[in-house]
Write a protein that holds these residues in place. Sequence first.
Motif, short mmCIF file in Angstrom:
data_model
loop_
_atom_site.label_atom_id
_atom_site.label_comp_id
_atom_site.label_asym_id
_atom_site.label_seq_id
_atom_site.Cartn_x
_atom_site.Cartn_y
_atom_site.Cartn_z
N SER A 11 0.98 -1.33 -0.12
CA SER A 11 0.01 0.04 0.22
C SER A 11 0.96 1.06 0.10
CB SER A 11 -0.89 0.02 1.23
OG SER A 11 -1.98 -0.99 1.04
N ALA A 12 0.72 2.19 -0.85
CA ALA A 12 1.44 3.40 -0.81
C ALA A 12 0.65 4.80 -0.35
CB ALA A 12 1.88 3.44 -2.32
N TYR A 13 1.23 5.34 0.52
CA TYR A 13 0.54 6.83 0.68
C TYR A 13 1.43 7.86 -0.14
CZ TYR A 13 -1.71 4.66 4.78
OH TYR A 13 -2.86 3.96 5.64
N SER A 15 4.49 8.30 -3.24
CA SER A 15 4.82 7.70 -4.59
C SER A 15 6.32 6.97 -4.30
CB SER A 15 4.93 8.75 -5.73
OG SER A 15 5.85 9.96 -5.36
N SER A 16 6.90 7.49 -3.29
CA SER A 16 8.10 6.58 -2.98
C SER A 16 7.83 5.17 -2.66
CB SER A 16 9.10 7.44 -1.89
OG SER A 16 8.36 7.73 -0.73
N GLN A 17 6.75 4.92 -2.05
CA GLN A 17 6.40 3.73 -1.77
C GLN A 17 5.78 2.60 -2.81
OE1 GLN A 17 3.68 5.26 1.35
NE2 GLN A 17 4.99 4.96 3.01
N PHE A 18 5.73 3.08 -3.98
CA PHE A 18 5.34 2.26 -5.00
C PHE A 18 6.37 1.12 -5.28
CE2 PHE A 18 3.42 6.18 -7.52
CZ PHE A 18 2.29 6.15 -6.63
N PRO A 19 6.00 0.08 -5.56
CA PRO A 19 6.89 -1.17 -5.85
C PRO A 19 7.76 -0.95 -6.99
CG PRO A 19 4.75 -1.96 -5.84
CD PRO A 19 4.41 -0.45 -5.44
N SER A 20 8.83 -1.53 -7.16
CA SER A 20 9.51 -1.28 -8.33
C SER A 20 8.82 -1.87 -9.35
CB SER A 20 10.82 -2.27 -8.17
OG SER A 20 10.52 -3.59 -8.05
N GLU A 21 9.08 -1.56 -10.94
CA GLU A 21 8.31 -1.49 -11.96
C GLU A 21 8.74 -2.67 -12.64
OE1 GLU A 21 6.91 2.11 -14.10
OE2 GLU A 21 8.79 2.98 -13.15
N MET A 22 8.60 -3.90 -11.82
CA MET A 22 8.80 -5.35 -12.62
C MET A 22 7.70 -5.78 -13.37
SD MET A 22 10.50 -6.85 -9.05
CE MET A 22 10.58 -8.49 -9.92
N TYR A 23 6.42 -5.63 -13.04
CA TYR A 23 5.58 -6.18 -14.01
C TYR A 23 4.52 -5.29 -14.52
CZ TYR A 23 7.17 -10.23 -10.77
OH TYR A 23 7.86 -10.96 -10.03
N THR A 59 -10.72 2.87 0.42
CA THR A 59 -9.56 2.66 0.00
C THR A 59 -8.87 4.12 -0.04
OG1 THR A 59 -10.31 1.06 -1.57
CG2 THR A 59 -8.25 2.00 -2.12
N ARG A 60 -7.76 4.19 0.75
CA ARG A 60 -7.16 5.58 1.17
C ARG A 60 -5.60 5.53 0.50
NH1 ARG A 60 -10.13 7.99 6.41
NH2 ARG A 60 -12.16 7.54 5.70
N THR A 61 -5.15 4.46 0.16
CA THR A 61 -4.02 4.32 -0.55
C THR A 61 -4.00 3.57 -1.94
OG1 THR A 61 -3.62 2.15 0.59
CG2 THR A 61 -2.91 3.83 1.91
N ILE A 62 -2.75 3.68 -2.44
CA ILE A 62 -2.73 2.74 -3.79
C ILE A 62 -2.26 1.50 -3.25
CG2 ILE A 62 -1.73 2.51 -6.18
CD1 ILE A 62 -1.49 5.58 -6.26
N ASN A 63 -3.24 0.55 -3.75
CA ASN A 63 -2.91 -0.94 -3.11
C ASN A 63 -2.34 -1.74 -4.40
OD1 ASN A 63 -3.83 -0.54 -0.44
ND2 ASN A 63 -5.74 -0.40 -1.04
N PHE A 64 -1.35 -2.58 -4.32
CA PHE A 64 -0.82 -3.27 -5.42
C PHE A 64 -0.91 -4.77 -5.07
CE2 PHE A 64 1.11 0.96 -5.58
CZ PHE A 64 1.77 1.18 -6.97
N PHE A 65 -1.68 -5.48 -5.96
CA PHE A 65 -1.95 -6.94 -5.85
C PHE A 65 -1.07 -7.51 -6.91
CE2 PHE A 65 -5.63 -4.68 -4.32
CZ PHE A 65 -5.59 -5.13 -2.98
N LEU A 71 1.96 -9.95 -12.87
CA LEU A 71 1.01 -8.75 -13.17
C LEU A 71 0.51 -8.10 -11.91
CD1 LEU A 71 -1.14 -7.43 -15.30
CD2 LEU A 71 -2.61 -9.25 -14.73
N TYR A 72 0.42 -6.72 -11.77
CA TYR A 72 0.01 -6.07 -10.76
C TYR A 72 -1.45 -5.72 -11.28
CZ TYR A 72 4.11 -5.64 -7.91
OH TYR A 72 5.22 -5.90 -7.00
N PHE A 73 -2.54 -5.82 -10.30
CA PHE A 73 -3.65 -5.17 -10.04
C PHE A 73 -3.36 -3.88 -9.14
CE2 PHE A 73 -7.21 -8.38 -11.59
CZ PHE A 73 -6.65 -8.35 -12.66
N VAL A 74 -3.64 -2.58 -9.43
CA VAL A 74 -3.71 -1.63 -8.79
C VAL A 74 -4.88 -1.01 -8.43
CG1 VAL A 74 -2.12 0.43 -8.50
CG2 VAL A 74 -1.45 -1.45 -9.72
N ASP A 75 -5.14 -0.78 -7.11
CA ASP A 75 -6.62 -0.34 -6.66
C ASP A 75 -6.13 0.93 -6.25
OD1 ASP A 75 -8.99 -0.08 -5.67
OD2 ASP A 75 -8.99 -1.48 -4.21
#
Length: 193
Positions: A11-13, A15-23, A59-65, A71-75
């Motif tokens: 979960s990212a509050y 942009s620095s918390q976004f996962p690396s762009e692997m998928y 949903t108050r964050t950007i959530n990565f699944f 593949l990431y689904f991003v809520d």
Amino acid sequence: MKVTNAEYMASAYLSSQFPSEMYPEISFIGRSNVGKSSLINTLINRKNLAYTSKQPGKTRTINFFLINKSLYFVDLPGYGFAKVSKTMQKDWEQLVNAYLSQRNTLKLSILIIDGRHGPKDADIDMFDYLLDFERPVLLVATKMDKVKANKRKQRITEMRSALELDQDDELITFSSATGEGKNELWQIIEDLL
């Protein structure tokens, strides 16, 4: 796509918390309580990976699944009804803008509209906003099982008109309750990967 593995990753509050762009990434955005989390859960055949609530604005964050470890689904946080401060709404806007403008792995943004009511002004504004990024956008009308059969065609025509869609522009009708639109949506996602 057969989903064999789906897991919450981050979960990212900020942009620095976004996962690396692997998928590759598919983002899901819509008004608060439009059914984003239910749509995600239906696509991955899980009841509660993405948190659902009757209360708007959960949903108050950007959530990565991570789906099938490929593949990431991003809520993304919902817009509209959330009863939060203007400061928090502004923070969400900045976070979503950072996500949409910075992610090179974003392959598709799915804009979710409540099929019972059609697009509101905020949905039309979001559609135009997403198009400004010059990336693929897919419109999905959720909760279609709650639209009476004799009103469906009219509702779809009204939605297409309000969004100024061309004949070739896709609008997927979807129901988490019945699974309507699930296979069609997966096919579009797979074609982009």
